[in-house]
Design a protein around this motif. Structure first.
Motif, PDB file in Angstrom:
ATOM      1  N   ALA A  67       0.780  -1.256   0.170  1.00  0.00           N
ATOM      2  CA  ALA A  67      -0.130   0.014  -0.034  1.00  0.00           C
ATOM      3  C   ALA A  67       0.956   1.284  -0.064  1.00  0.00           C
ATOM      4  O   ALA A  67       0.494   2.236  -0.400  1.00  0.00           O
ATOM      5  CB  ALA A  67      -0.764   0.018   1.171  1.00  0.00           C
ATOM      6  N   ASP A  68       1.982   1.136   0.517  1.00  0.00           N
ATOM      7  CA  ASP A  68       3.131   2.203   0.644  1.00  0.00           C
ATOM      8  C   ASP A  68       3.323   2.751  -0.813  1.00  0.00           C
ATOM      9  O   ASP A  68       3.784   3.841  -1.016  1.00  0.00           O
ATOM     10  CB  ASP A  68       4.315   1.953   1.494  1.00  0.00           C
ATOM     11  N   LYS A  69       3.747   1.559  -1.681  1.00  0.00           N
ATOM     12  CA  LYS A  69       4.197   1.756  -3.078  1.00  0.00           C
ATOM     13  C   LYS A  69       3.195   1.569  -4.043  1.00  0.00           C
ATOM     14  O   LYS A  69       3.543   1.522  -5.238  1.00  0.00           O
ATOM     15  CB  LYS A  69       5.417   0.848  -3.177  1.00  0.00           C
ATOM     16  N   ARG A  70       1.855   1.682  -3.745  1.00  0.00           N
ATOM     17  CA  ARG A  70       0.942   1.493  -5.203  1.00  0.00           C
ATOM     18  C   ARG A  70       0.999   2.706  -5.886  1.00  0.00           C
ATOM     19  O   ARG A  70       1.200   3.633  -5.602  1.00  0.00           O
ATOM     20  CB  ARG A  70      -0.243   1.293  -4.516  1.00  0.00           C
ATOM     21  N   ASP A  71       0.891   2.537  -7.212  1.00  0.00           N
ATOM     22  CA  ASP A  71       1.122   3.463  -8.415  1.00  0.00           C
ATOM     23  C   ASP A  71      -0.132   3.992  -8.745  1.00  0.00           C
ATOM     24  O   ASP A  71       0.136   4.580  -9.696  1.00  0.00           O
ATOM     25  CB  ASP A  71       1.759   2.752  -9.412  1.00  0.00           C
ATOM     26  N   ASP A  72      -1.245   3.866  -7.999  1.00  0.00           N
ATOM     27  CA  ASP A  72      -2.611   4.518  -8.534  1.00  0.00           C
ATOM     28  C   ASP A  72      -3.416   4.872  -7.038  1.00  0.00           C
ATOM     29  O   ASP A  72      -2.776   4.708  -5.998  1.00  0.00           O
ATOM     30  CB  ASP A  72      -3.325   3.467  -9.181  1.00  0.00           C
ATOM     31  N   GLU A  73      -4.442   5.268  -7.333  1.00  0.00           N
ATOM     32  CA  GLU A  73      -5.345   5.946  -6.230  1.00  0.00           C
ATOM     33  C   GLU A  73      -6.140   4.793  -5.701  1.00  0.00           C
ATOM     34  O   GLU A  73      -6.764   5.191  -4.554  1.00  0.00           O
ATOM     35  CB  GLU A  73      -6.144   7.125  -6.568  1.00  0.00           C
ATOM     36  N   LYS A  74      -6.354   3.755  -6.213  1.00  0.00           N
ATOM     37  CA  LYS A  74      -6.741   2.676  -5.595  1.00  0.00           C
ATOM     38  C   LYS A  74      -6.331   2.007  -4.178  1.00  0.00           C
ATOM     39  O   LYS A  74      -5.190   2.006  -4.314  1.00  0.00           O
ATOM     40  CB  LYS A  74      -6.989   1.467  -6.606  1.00  0.00           C
ATOM     41  N   ALA A  75      -7.140   1.571  -3.374  1.00  0.00           N
ATOM     42  CA  ALA A  75      -6.806   0.837  -2.121  1.00  0.00           C
ATOM     43  C   ALA A  75      -5.985  -0.445  -2.354  1.00  0.00           C
ATOM     44  O   ALA A  75      -6.548  -0.832  -3.594  1.00  0.00           O
ATOM     45  CB  ALA A  75      -7.558   0.522  -1.136  1.00  0.00           C
ATOM     46  N   GLU A  76      -5.135  -0.891  -1.861  1.00  0.00           N
ATOM     47  CA  GLU A  76      -4.443  -2.180  -1.799  1.00  0.00           C
ATOM     48  C   GLU A  76      -5.431  -3.034  -1.209  1.00  0.00           C
ATOM     49  O   GLU A  76      -5.993  -2.864  -0.040  1.00  0.00           O
ATOM     50  CB  GLU A  76      -3.255  -2.371  -1.235  1.00  0.00           C
ATOM     51  N   ILE A  77      -5.884  -4.420  -2.030  1.00  0.00           N
ATOM     52  CA  ILE A  77      -6.874  -5.242  -1.419  1.00  0.00           C
ATOM     53  C   ILE A  77      -6.219  -6.655  -1.161  1.00  0.00           C
ATOM     54  O   ILE A  77      -5.253  -7.036  -1.650  1.00  0.00           O
ATOM     55  CB  ILE A  77      -7.972  -5.440  -2.592  1.00  0.00           C
ATOM     56  N   GLY A  78      -6.618  -7.202   0.160  1.00  0.00           N
ATOM     57  CA  GLY A  78      -6.434  -8.402   0.559  1.00  0.00           C
ATOM     58  C   GLY A  78      -7.349  -9.231   1.100  1.00  0.00           C
ATOM     59  O   GLY A  78      -8.025  -8.721   1.920  1.00  0.00           O
ATOM     60  N   VAL A  79      -7.445 -10.546   0.340  1.00  0.00           N
ATOM     61  CA  VAL A  79      -8.763 -11.401   0.895  1.00  0.00           C
ATOM     62  C   VAL A  79      -7.916 -12.494   1.427  1.00  0.00           C
ATOM     63  O   VAL A  79      -7.234 -13.329   0.793  1.00  0.00           O
ATOM     64  CB  VAL A  79      -9.528 -11.732  -0.323  1.00  0.00           C
ATOM     65  N   ILE A  99      -5.415  -8.293  -6.754  1.00  0.00           N
ATOM     66  CA  ILE A  99      -5.847  -8.624  -5.484  1.00  0.00           C
ATOM     67  C   ILE A  99      -5.031  -9.582  -4.926  1.00  0.00           C
ATOM     68  O   ILE A  99      -4.814 -10.522  -5.443  1.00  0.00           O
ATOM     69  CB  ILE A  99      -7.311  -8.752  -5.583  1.00  0.00           C
ATOM     70  N   HIS A 100      -4.743  -9.330  -3.581  1.00  0.00           N
ATOM     71  CA  HIS A 100      -3.939 -10.426  -2.852  1.00  0.00           C
ATOM     72  C   HIS A 100      -4.783 -11.344  -2.309  1.00  0.00           C
ATOM     73  O   HIS A 100      -5.284 -11.061  -1.479  1.00  0.00           O
ATOM     74  CB  HIS A 100      -2.979  -9.631  -1.718  1.00  0.00           C
ATOM     75  N   PHE A 101      -4.765 -12.606  -2.760  1.00  0.00           N
ATOM     76  CA  PHE A 101      -5.513 -13.717  -1.924  1.00  0.00           C
ATOM     77  C   PHE A 101      -4.484 -14.740  -1.212  1.00  0.00           C
ATOM     78  O   PHE A 101      -3.456 -14.923  -1.807  1.00  0.00           O
ATOM     79  CB  PHE A 101      -6.313 -14.602  -3.172  1.00  0.00           C
ATOM     80  N   GLU A 161     -11.525   3.619  -3.529  1.00  0.00           N
ATOM     81  CA  GLU A 161     -10.969   5.036  -3.727  1.00  0.00           C
ATOM     82  C   GLU A 161     -10.335   5.987  -2.595  1.00  0.00           C
ATOM     83  O   GLU A 161      -9.639   6.821  -2.732  1.00  0.00           O
ATOM     84  CB  GLU A 161     -12.135   5.786  -4.340  1.00  0.00           C
ATOM     85  N   GLU A 162     -10.708   5.724  -1.499  1.00  0.00           N
ATOM     86  CA  GLU A 162     -10.446   6.455  -0.409  1.00  0.00           C
ATOM     87  C   GLU A 162      -9.466   5.834   0.689  1.00  0.00           C
ATOM     88  O   GLU A 162      -8.618   6.428   1.370  1.00  0.00           O
ATOM     89  CB  GLU A 162     -11.723   6.898   0.506  1.00  0.00           C
ATOM     90  N   ALA A 163      -9.767   4.444   0.974  1.00  0.00           N
ATOM     91  CA  ALA A 163      -8.991   4.041   2.116  1.00  0.00           C
ATOM     92  C   ALA A 163      -7.536   3.590   1.668  1.00  0.00           C
ATOM     93  O   ALA A 163      -7.162   3.629   0.141  1.00  0.00           O
ATOM     94  CB  ALA A 163      -9.663   2.468   2.459  1.00  0.00           C
ATOM     95  N   ARG A 164      -6.760   3.445   2.427  1.00  0.00           N
ATOM     96  CA  ARG A 164      -5.335   3.018   2.000  1.00  0.00           C
ATOM     97  C   ARG A 164      -4.958   1.465   1.797  1.00  0.00           C
ATOM     98  O   ARG A 164      -4.572   1.093   0.844  1.00  0.00           O
ATOM     99  CB  ARG A 164      -4.512   3.436   3.141  1.00  0.00           C
ATOM    100  N   CYS A 165      -5.796   0.716   2.508  1.00  0.00           N
ATOM    101  CA  CYS A 165      -5.738  -0.752   2.376  1.00  0.00           C
ATOM    102  C   CYS A 165      -7.099  -1.248   2.773  1.00  0.00           C
ATOM    103  O   CYS A 165      -7.815  -0.830   3.725  1.00  0.00           O
ATOM    104  CB  CYS A 165      -4.560  -1.132   2.927  1.00  0.00           C
ATOM    105  N   VAL A 166      -7.392  -2.329   2.268  1.00  0.00           N
ATOM    106  CA  VAL A 166      -8.768  -3.059   2.680  1.00  0.00           C
ATOM    107  C   VAL A 166      -8.351  -4.502   2.625  1.00  0.00           C
ATOM    108  O   VAL A 166      -7.960  -5.040   1.991  1.00  0.00           O
ATOM    109  CB  VAL A 166      -9.949  -2.846   1.620  1.00  0.00           C
TER     110      VAL A 166
END
Length: 880
Positions: free
Chosen positions: A74-86, A607-609, A576-581
């Motif tokens: 999430a620190d290094k994401r290259d867009d404005e989308k939140a990092e997702i982990g399931v 998406i990280h599964f 769109e708003e969260a840093r990480c979900v």
């Protein structure tokens, strides 16, 4: 109360304290990193050490590492989308501790160091550009100063709390002179008084009004909220009991003394004012609370003083409290926990709250909770999609529409001459909308037919002739004018004062009096407003269900409901708003279920599964899928065949045979309450119940008995009986989720049949069709030449459409929830019986959790199954 921690400090003293705090934080961060055995700037390895209360199991280590990796990404994401982990982590694997230790390690140990390092790198990149270098250097100094200032403030806060507890005294804040407001006449308070140009459609936070009202009393304490913008951990689960358990797990960690956490709840959970808590409905509690907060001074709530609220906030931050303890703390301090917890949000590292409060946008904003740049953790997320749809689905009945129209009509006729023209115009427009709804819902009256029709939003608006009404503007007016609250007050006033209404009559519908309970009821205008607002959703995101029922005795009822079908529409703000979900649960498979419905715009690779194993050894679990019974009869138990008396008898024979082998507790799950009762009747009639009870006493789940009482009876039977006991439950019932059948309570868990939802249910049919249509549209955008090849290809019967996959997923997730309650710790053991030949199909078996799939033993006959079960329990006995 406790006065501001900043009162009277000198600049020299502050600078010295700040410098000392910086050094302490630096030494502490380095010490923590040495304890963890790693360089804070290094990339985490699979062998990374986390501050865990004890030596973690391998699966716990893996889960913590995977969560930490997602936070790093999430620190290094290259867009404005939140990092997702399931993440799928089975029940009983210490999931809560793993979540806490990984996220708090990142937040408290890793992030502060990374933030400073990032600032230093920015300064280096500025090079010889002295303007940029000066600006970035000042940002670094500002971060360090505010962070140190925060530490100094928090240390003083602890000192003040200790003083408050030991001496029991309060240091009074300087009081301001209150300006007495001249009392208006009773009826004037019911008038809508808002300018339409002031309506901006933005939901207002109730804590904002609180801060504004007390600003003059509490100016000094505002400095305490000036902290570095550190991400928060927002943790959400389904029930308050799960949140209580999570906060208690936090106390076990090494972060307990460093973490500031707060639990949020409703007035029902937190209010300590008897004048509010004695009310029966949450709506009346909310209205009464708001009245006592902003009403006349002599009738205001005594628990809302600024000094007491500050004391409560400070005390809630010094230690970790669950929601029950916060209620008790509020009583001791004499401060409102409902508003006190909201004042603590800005200072908290961890904010805990239930699903509905987090997922509903209006609820988040009323709490003053922002998800911007924060880490959002949703636990027990296996029902997240259905919960999201339920939160944004709303319906009204014709009776409610008629009542709302009658109430508002009387209000309008009484006050129309005293209202501002723009407000009176909006009320007339609202009456017009209610009238059109009433006319539309009354169309089927007089006929004996019962119908269910499904329409798009645009079709419904066109047929009700509301397509030319600006519903956005109307809903904003209802929200910001407070018309619902004023109408409630008007109805209460009419009843209390025995005043005549506009038509000279006071009826049950217009006055709102309940005939059954003899108490005043709320105006239903709030429910109607929620329905109208639901009609502002995009036409493709939901459907309107209109159900009309008529009976021969002249009774008629009609209910119209907007059902949300697209959960992604309301989950988009989190992306769109969260840093990480982070989505976690014990039964999250198949992962495609979430990516397809919650993140349709994201590629699966983004998406990280992660699927976590179980702490229990493989030899302690055995899973058997039964295709045939003792007499060789096929156990194909679909909706039609499972009612066959011969099938029901064969299931009884299966259980009688297994009762001879299973020690202690034996839990069986039926697909529905109706089927359970049919089986119970047949078994009682044929004597199978008596035969089963020869080996184990049999207890049945009932809707009329509390789950805790049933579980208590069952536990006593297991302990008192030498052979154990059998508990017959229902998949999806109260005993299938949230109840842990650990150790002897469930040495064997059996699922009879496959609990598919009713395929003829209108909502299910529409949801399946909607998923297929959405998938086909997405495929068309990707490759227009292959439209419908997957969804509609009848030549490939093995390929199920996305809609049917969803339908099957609903069944298997319910199964997984039920069977996952049996294993709770490393030394536990149990056998899982899947009584239906369909469980042997590859597409079905692969939807079982990975740790259960590994324990599946294939058998071709009942005899082989019996031998396998006997060998399993024999092996367990020999290892003891």
């Amino acid at each position: 109360g406790i006065h501001s921690v900043f009162a009277g400090r000198s600049n020299q003293k502050v600078k010295a304290q700040e410098a000392g705090a910086i050094n302490r934080r630096a030494r502490g961060a380095l010490q923590n990193d040495r304890m963890a055995g790693m360089d804070p700037s290094a990339k985490p390895e699979s062998s990374r050490s986390f501050p865990f209360p004890f030596k973690p199991y391998r699966v716990q280590q893996q889960l913590m590492t995977e969560i930490f990796e997602v936070l790093k990404r999430a620190d290094k994401r290259d867009d404005e989308k939140a990092e997702i982990g399931v993440f799928e982590s089975p029940t009983g694997t210490g999931k809560s501790l793993s979540i806490l230790c990984s996220t708090l390690h990142w937040l408290l140990d890793h992030y502060p160091v990374e933030r400073i390092n990032k600032r230093k790198e920015d300064i280096k990149e500025a090079g010889t550009n002295w303007i940029s270098r000066h600006f970035k250097s000042s940002k670094l100094e500002e971060d360090q100063r505010l962070e140190a200032e925060k530490d100094v403030c928090l240390e003083k806060m602890r000192d003040r709390v200790r003083e408050f507890r030991t001496k029991g005294v309060e240091i009074k804040s300087p009081k301001r002179k209150r300006r007495r407001v001249p009392k208006k006449s009773d009826e004037n308070s019911f008038l809508v008084d808002i300018r339409t140009e002031d309506i901006d459609g933005t939901p207002k936070s109730d804590i904002v009004d609180e801060a504004r009202n007390e600003n003059e009393e509490n100016q000094d304490s505002a400095a305490l909220d000036r902290i570095v913008e550190t991400p928060k951990i927002i943790y959400s689960s389904r029930t308050h009991s799960q949140l209580i358990q999570f906060s208690r797990e936090l106390r076990k960690t090494k972060f307990a003394g460093r973490t500031r956490c707060i639990s949020l709840g409703s007035r029902r959970n937190l209010c300590i004012n008897d004048a509010v808590t004695r009310l029966r409905t949450i709506d009346r509690m909310n209205d009464k609370c708001i009245d006592m907060k902003s009403g006349p001074i002599d009738s205001r709530c005594p628990y809302l003083s600024s000094s007491k609220q500050s004391a409560f906030r400070d005390m809630s931050m010094v230690e970790c409290h669950d929601i029950e303890e916060l209620h008790k703390l509020g009583t001791e301090v004499g401060a409102c926990p409902y508003y006190g917890t909201r004042r603590a949000i800005d200072l908290a590292h961890v904010v805990m709250l239930p699903y509905q409060s987090l997922l509903n946008k209006d609820s988040r904003e009323s709490l003053g909770l922002s998800i911007k740049n924060n880490i959002v953790i949703i636990d027990e997320a296996h029902n997240l999609i259905e919960t999201l749809n339920d939160v944004y689905s709303v319906g009204v009945s014709i009776k409610q529409v008629q009542q709302a129209y009658c109430q508002l009509s009387n209000y309008h006729s009484r006050y129309k001459e005293r209202l501002r023209f723009s407000n009176e115009k909006m009320i007339r427009q609202l009456l017009f909308v209610l009238q059109k709804l009433q006319q539309y819902l009354s169309k089927g009256k007089g006929t004996k037919e019962s119908t269910m029709t499904i329409k798009t939003v645009n079709e419904f608006l066109f047929e009700t002739r509301l397509d030319n009404i600006n519903l956005f503007e109307l809903c904003d007016f209802i929200s910001e004018s407070g018309i619902v609250k004023k109408l409630n007050g008007f109805l209460d006033y009419i009843e209390t004062e025995n005043k005549p209404l506009g038509n000279g009559k006071a009826t049950v519908e217009t006055s709102g009096r309940s005939e059954r309970q003899g108490e005043r009821s709320l105006s239903v205008l709030g429910q109607v407003k929620s329905f109208l607002f639901s009609l502002t959703n995009a036409d493709c995101d939901g459907r309107v269900f209109v159900e009309k029922k008529s009976t021969g005795d002249g009774k008629y009822s009609c209910v119209v409901k907007f059902a949300m079908l697209n959960p992604a529409a309301n989950f988009q703000p989190f992306l769109e708003e969260a840093r990480c979900v982070l989505l976690l649960g014990g039964t999250m498979k198949p992962f495609e279920h979430f990516s397809r419905q919650l993140f349709p715009s994201l590629e699966t690779t983004k998406i990280h599964f992660f699927e976590c194993g179980h702490v229990v050894p493989a030899e302690n679990v055995r899973t058997l899928a039964l295709s045939k019974g003792p007499t060789g009869q096929s156990l194909y138990l679909n909706f039609k065949s499972r009612l066959d008396p011969s099938k029901i008898d064969e299931i009884a024979r299966v259980l009688i045979n297994f009762c001879k082998l299973v020690p202690e507790g034996f839990v069986i799950f039926f697909p529905s309450f109706g089927y359970k009762e049919e089986v119970r009747r047949r078994w009682t009639q044929k004597g199978f119940v008596k035969m089963i009870c020869k080996y184990k006493p049999l207890l049945w789940e009932s809707r009329d008995v509390a789950p805790s009482e049933i579980l208590h009876q069952y536990s006593n039977l297991v302990k008192e009986s030498k052979t154990g006991a059998i508990l017959a439950c229902v998949v999806g019932g109260k005993l299938s989720e949230g109840i842990n059948f650990s150790d002897g309570l469930a040495r064997c868990v059996a699922v009879i049949g496959m609990p598919y939802p009713n395929s003829q249910d209108p909502y299910i049919k529409e949801k399946v069709s909607w998923i297929d249509a959405a998938f086909e549209k997405k495929e068309e955008q990707k490759n227009p030449q292959n439209v419908g090849s997957v969804v509609c290809d009848k030549r490939a019967p093995s390929v199920r459409s996305p809609g049917m996959q969803y339908y099957e997923n609903l069944c298997m997730r319910a199964v997984n929830q039920s069977i996952g309650r049996s294993i709770r710790h490393k030394g536990d053991y149990a056998c899982i019986l899947l009584i239906d030949q369909r469980y042997a199909l590859p597409r079905i078996s692969k939807q079982l959790p990975g740790w259960i799939q590994k324990s599946v033993v294939p058998t071709k006959s009942f005899g082989e199954t019996f031998k396998s079960l006997r060998a399993f329990f024999g092996g367990i006995s020999s290892r003891k």
